[in-house]
Design an enzyme around this catalytic site. Sequence first.
Site, mmCIF file in Angstrom:
data_model
loop_
_atom_site.group_PDB
_atom_site.id
_atom_site.type_symbol
_atom_site.label_atom_id
_atom_site.label_comp_id
_atom_site.label_asym_id
_atom_site.label_seq_id
_atom_site.Cartn_x
_atom_site.Cartn_y
_atom_site.Cartn_z
ATOM 1 N N GLY A 239 0.775 -1.238 0.000
ATOM 2 C CA GLY A 239 0.000 0.000 0.000
ATOM 3 C C GLY A 239 0.802 1.282 0.000
ATOM 4 N N GLU A 273 4.414 -6.606 1.837
ATOM 5 C CA GLU A 273 3.892 -7.012 0.528
ATOM 6 C C GLU A 273 3.810 -5.829 -0.442
ATOM 7 O OE1 GLU A 273 0.807 -10.389 2.292
ATOM 8 O OE2 GLU A 273 0.079 -8.367 1.891
ATOM 9 N N PRO A 274 4.929 -5.154 -0.687
ATOM 10 C CA PRO A 274 4.862 -3.987 -1.560
ATOM 11 C C PRO A 274 4.662 -4.380 -3.021
ATOM 12 C CG PRO A 274 7.139 -4.485 -1.039
ATOM 13 C CD PRO A 274 6.303 -5.463 -0.258
ATOM 14 N N GLY A 275 3.885 -3.606 -3.726
ATOM 15 C CA GLY A 275 3.701 -3.829 -5.158
ATOM 16 C C GLY A 275 3.937 -2.522 -5.883
ATOM 17 N N ARG A 276 2.956 -1.644 -5.750
ATOM 18 C CA ARG A 276 2.994 -0.343 -6.430
ATOM 19 C C ARG A 276 4.291 0.413 -6.161
ATOM 20 N NH1 ARG A 276 -1.810 2.438 -7.524
ATOM 21 N NH2 ARG A 276 -2.830 1.235 -5.890
ATOM 22 N N ARG A 312 -6.992 2.540 -14.769
ATOM 23 C CA ARG A 312 -7.026 3.259 -13.487
ATOM 24 C C ARG A 312 -7.783 4.588 -13.542
ATOM 25 N NH1 ARG A 312 -3.176 4.952 -10.916
ATOM 26 N NH2 ARG A 312 -3.963 4.377 -8.879
ATOM 27 N N CYS A 355 -15.023 2.150 -27.374
ATOM 28 C CA CYS A 355 -16.376 2.689 -27.480
ATOM 29 C C CYS A 355 -17.035 2.820 -26.111
ATOM 30 C CB CYS A 355 -17.214 1.812 -28.397
ATOM 31 S SG CYS A 355 -16.474 1.702 -30.024
ATOM 32 N N GLU A 356 -16.538 3.727 -25.305
ATOM 33 C CA GLU A 356 -17.079 4.030 -23.978
ATOM 34 C C GLU A 356 -16.773 5.499 -23.710
ATOM 35 O OE1 GLU A 356 -18.444 1.979 -21.524
ATOM 36 O OE2 GLU A 356 -18.183 0.086 -22.598
ATOM 37 N N TYR A 384 -0.574 -1.980 -11.807
ATOM 38 C CA TYR A 384 -2.002 -2.047 -12.138
ATOM 39 C C TYR A 384 -2.291 -1.452 -13.514
ATOM 40 C CZ TYR A 384 -1.867 -2.898 -7.144
ATOM 41 O OH TYR A 384 -1.548 -3.392 -5.906
HETATM 42 C C1 LIG Z 1 -2.781 -5.565 -3.608
HETATM 43 C C2 LIG Z 1 -2.182 -6.076 -2.364
HETATM 44 C C3 LIG Z 1 -0.891 -5.696 -1.998
HETATM 45 C C4 LIG Z 1 -0.057 -4.708 -2.791
HETATM 46 O O1 LIG Z 1 -0.515 -3.406 -2.649
HETATM 47 P P1 LIG Z 1 0.365 -2.202 -3.234
HETATM 48 O O2 LIG Z 1 -0.423 -0.994 -2.962
HETATM 49 O O3 LIG Z 1 0.525 -2.437 -4.681
HETATM 50 O O4 LIG Z 1 1.648 -2.201 -2.494
HETATM 51 C C5 LIG Z 1 -0.353 -6.259 -0.865
HETATM 52 N N1 LIG Z 1 -1.053 -7.143 -0.113
HETATM 53 C C6 LIG Z 1 -2.307 -7.515 -0.435
HETATM 54 C C7 LIG Z 1 -2.998 -8.507 0.408
HETATM 55 C C8 LIG Z 1 -2.912 -7.000 -1.563
HETATM 56 O O5 LIG Z 1 -4.145 -7.370 -1.877
#
Ligand SMILES: *Cc1c(COP(=O)(O)O)cnc(C)c1O
Length: 429
Positions: A239, A273-276, A312, A355-356, A384
């Site tokens: 997050g 759990e970093p993603g973004r 997004r 087409c939206e 994303y």
């Molecule tokens: C989506 C998600 C993440 C990653 O979130 P980011 O904002 O991309 O860091 C981590 N943990 C869980 C359980 C998620 O669903």
Amino acid sequence: MDHFQYLDRVLHCEEVPLAELAEKYGTPLFVYSQATLLHHLKQIQSAFAEADPIVCYSVKTNGNIHIARLMAEHGSGFDVTSGGELFRALKAGGDPKKIVFAGVGKTDVEMRYAFETGILFFDVESEQELHRLGEVAKSIGTVARAALRVNPDLPPKTHIKTDTSVKGVKFGLDIDTILEVAQGVVGHPNLQVVGLHMHLGSPILSAEPYRQGAEKGAILIAALRKQGHPIQYLNMGGGFGIHYRKQEALPAQAFAEVILPVVRETKCRLVLEPGRFIVGNAGLLLSRVIFTKESGGKHYIIQDAAMNDLIRPTLYDSFHRIWPVAPSAGLPAPPLDYETAIPHTFPQNVVGPVCESGDFLAKDRNLPTMKRGDLLATFSAGAYGMAMSSNYNARCRAAEVLVTGRTHRLIRRRETYDDLVRAEVDCNS
Ligand SMILES: *Cc1c(COP(=O)(O)O)cnc(C)c1O
């Protein structure tokens, strides 16, 4: 911080001019910078180094095998939310002992698959799931390791569609009843509650929710241990926000400062759990202007990337910086703040061919005059973006390119019309 920069008024990814990539691979095209990806992973690893965290890159953010493999090669594990993501993580060389599995609706098949591969633990999101996990474990003669995902009930932090820790969302166990649920499995022969999990939502631009969440977590961990559960892991989810509009993101250090004290206090192993944070600013979406037009007093830039490539803005009203790849003389560098006036620009809508009416990348955005054939960059599209893309309007999904220094390679080819019908059985008869 990222490695997309204008040199002599030409946008580069690391040392490669984007026009060269558009020429070679076509548009729309996702372009990723390897140096940026690794920089951000490193930033998290360093900020939290004291706790020796298990960093689990969130596969759903951008699951491309080549990107996931880079993560694994640099010490990352994986956070998966489906059997498909687990498959991706393993295919990328992920170490099962560093894989955690979240999601509110895991099926028996997915649970068995995860048991077979030997993941670190399941993030459990409901009482029924906890008991079902115990049953599945029993049926194959094993003991499930579970982290209870709590919804810590914090004030709203982000867009309503991406806030996962306000009361009433579908995620996690209610903080008011989680201890009752945990009490129900004390001494269960096939279940071990080894951790506490929370994922607060995304993107979060303040450390405060993490401080509040971690403090609530510490109290719960003490209570769970008192019940007899051997809690060893504190999983604080992902997050962490990034720069979308201006330089609004916090450094990883800011999150570490509020999370680490609770790790010390609880003596848990930290999972993140970093993603973004890792991949968001490491990618952009490169597109080419097809036409421009004026309608009802509005100016439109119609380019070849659409909501099926980057949903997004449509889905979350998200803001992505957009700027020409080769701005003409007299134009400033891409603005770091679009809320102030920008010379030589006027409000335009950046839209795609779908087409939206909801198909747009930006609305009323101050941009210079663009013409057919010009290239546009939509920044912060690494997270994303491709992961949420679709074939809507029978559009072939974009290609993806990974750049490192002066070199670049295709990490996903552009889809073809044949790809569009590939899964439709017997479509040639
Ligand atoms: C989506 C998600 C993440 C990653 O979130 P980011 O904002 O991309 O860091 C981590 N943990 C869980 C359980 C998620 O669903």
